[in-house]
Scaffold this motif. Structure first.
Motif, short mmCIF file in Angstrom:
data_model
loop_
_atom_site.label_atom_id
_atom_site.label_comp_id
_atom_site.label_asym_id
_atom_site.label_seq_id
_atom_site.Cartn_x
_atom_site.Cartn_y
_atom_site.Cartn_z
N ASP A 60 0.29 -0.94 0.41
CA ASP A 60 0.44 -0.16 0.12
C ASP A 60 0.76 1.07 -0.16
O ASP A 60 0.33 2.63 0.08
N LYS A 61 2.43 1.12 -0.10
CA LYS A 61 2.88 2.03 -0.43
C LYS A 61 3.43 2.53 -1.75
O LYS A 61 2.99 3.07 -2.55
N ASN A 62 4.01 1.86 -2.08
CA ASN A 62 4.63 2.08 -4.01
C ASN A 62 4.44 0.73 -4.31
O ASN A 62 4.84 0.58 -5.59
N LYS A 69 -5.95 8.85 -6.26
CA LYS A 69 -5.05 9.60 -5.40
C LYS A 69 -4.15 8.36 -4.42
O LYS A 69 -2.99 9.04 -4.76
N PHE A 70 -5.59 7.50 -4.34
CA PHE A 70 -3.78 6.18 -4.05
C PHE A 70 -3.55 5.78 -5.25
O PHE A 70 -2.18 5.77 -4.69
N GLU A 86 -2.06 7.98 -7.54
CA GLU A 86 -0.82 8.52 -8.08
C GLU A 86 -0.26 8.32 -6.72
O GLU A 86 1.30 8.21 -7.31
N ASN A 87 -0.05 7.71 -5.74
CA ASN A 87 0.62 7.61 -4.56
C ASN A 87 2.03 6.41 -4.55
O ASN A 87 2.91 6.53 -4.53
N SER A 101 2.44 4.85 -7.63
CA SER A 101 3.13 5.56 -9.02
C SER A 101 4.00 6.08 -8.47
O SER A 101 5.14 6.11 -8.81
N GLU A 102 4.20 7.28 -7.81
CA GLU A 102 5.41 7.90 -7.50
C GLU A 102 6.50 7.70 -6.57
O GLU A 102 7.51 8.13 -6.57
N GLU A 103 5.82 6.17 -5.79
CA GLU A 103 6.30 5.94 -5.15
C GLU A 103 7.61 4.13 -5.26
O GLU A 103 8.59 4.09 -5.21
#
Length: 357
Positions: free
Chosen positions: A302-304, A328-329, A331-332, A334-336
């Motif tokens: 649930d982080k990356n 939003k989840f 996108e997060n 993806s960024e990680e």
């Protein structure tokens, strides 16, 4: 720089171990090393190789398995001797055994590596007894053994573990740029169409997702003996317009770079190259927490990415739905996920290999 490195593998055809070997060989050649590759089986080459690398393709026209074995051992030994290599590196169980036998008394530094589950051929079949016996006798003769994960290393006795090194797979430096903006309504997966990849579970989970989000497609890249079974399952679930099988492609990353979700549904796996590349391109990923522990080593749940239990259709369905429905989840994630680009870069992983070479 005059150090000579010789790689030995089955071929350069579409497999994960072949991709890692070609990536490392290219990196070492670019670093100025004298690199040679011996390919045991004569198949098409699907990976690009630096022109400075000397490729030696073995051929054998015999039908007798014993004659084929003897000829391969003789040819490998002859080529290793003539190459004057300082270090010989082999990937995969049968090639490791060929290599150790061929190099007896040659005074070469021998590094071997397992690239999948050390105990299994597929989910229903253990490695043959003769392989297990030969491995027990010959593996201790190698100078070092490279494992992808701690789980794989712990499958071996202590005398092997003492010679063991943990080195993950590298991510190629030439991946497409990270996609910006809306993603295509496509879920992707890639790998050999075989039992351990469990694409049946993925199709079943996607069937439930598609009931809610009818605009999504599932594309599974790869080839293998399970294709007919998967086509039959697709037909039974009335997904013929939504589930596609393009086969093996040599531009996978270009094709999937703007996908909404990448899925690894394997029952066991080393470290999935496709998973690493998908994450490095920022594709939100759902992966089974399967042995030999590659996904769990890379993904923080649930982080990356999302880790799910092996064989859990409902968890896979829920993971895909969460990414689709919570922008939003997604996108997060993806960024990680893109942070793996640096951690598992070719230079970083290549230097880990150079440390033991």
């Amino acid at each position: 720089m005059n150090k000579k490195i010789l790689f030995i593998n089955a071929c350069l055809t579409g497999g994960g171990s072949e991709k890692v070997m070609s990536t490392l060989a290219n990196y070492f050649a670019q670093m100025g090393f004298d690199v040679t590759m011996i390919l045991v089986r004569n198949k098409e080459h699907t990976y690009e190789i630096n022109k400075r690398i000397n490729i030696i393709q073995l051929t054998c026209r015999h039908n007798n398995k014993l004659l084929i074995l003897c000829k391969r051992l003789y040819e490998i030994r002859k080529k290793v001797k003539s190459s004057n290599a300082d270090t010989v590196i082999s990937f995969m169980t049968d090639i490791n055994l060929f290599t150790i036998l061929s190099c007896l008394k040659l005074k070469k530094r021998i590094l071997i590596s397992e690239r999948a589950h050390p105990l299994l051929i597929n989910v229903n079949q253990k490695k043959p007894l003769y392989i297990r016996i030969l491995r027990k006798i010959l593996y201790p003769l190698a100078d070092g053994m490279v494992f992808q994960t701690k789980f794989a290393k712990e499958c071996y006795p202590g005398k092997i573990q003492k010679k063991g090194y943990l080195i993950p797979n590298p991510i190629p430096h030439d991946l497409p740029s990270i996609h910006k903006g809306p993603r295509e309504k496509v879920i992707v997966a890639a790998g050999r169409l075989s039992e351990e990849k469990n694409f049946s579970m993925l199709i079943s989970a996607f069937h439930e997702v598609s009931q809610i989000h009818k605009e999504y497609q599932l594309i599974i890249y790869g080839r293998g003996h399970m294709l007919d079974h998967l086509l039959s399952l697709r037909k039974n679930l009335d997904l013929e317009e939504k589930v596609k099988f393009p086969g093996y492609v040599d531009d996978l990353t270009e094709r999937i770079k703007d996908a909404s979700i990448y899925v690894s549904s394997s029952d066991f796996e080393g470290i999935s190259n496709s998973m690493l590349e998908a994450m490095a391109m920022g594709i939100p990923s759902v992966c089974t927490d399967c042995p030999v522990g590659g996904a769990a080593m890379v993904i923080e749940n649930d982080k990356n990415g999302i880790l799910i239990p092996v064989g859990d259709v409902l968890a896979l369905r829920d993971g895909m739905l969460k990414i689709i429905e919570d922008k939003k989840f997604a996108e997060n994630l993806s960024e990680e996920a893109v942070k793996v680009r640096e951690k598992y870069s070719v230079s970083s992983i290549g230097n880990m290999w150079l440390d033991i070479i």
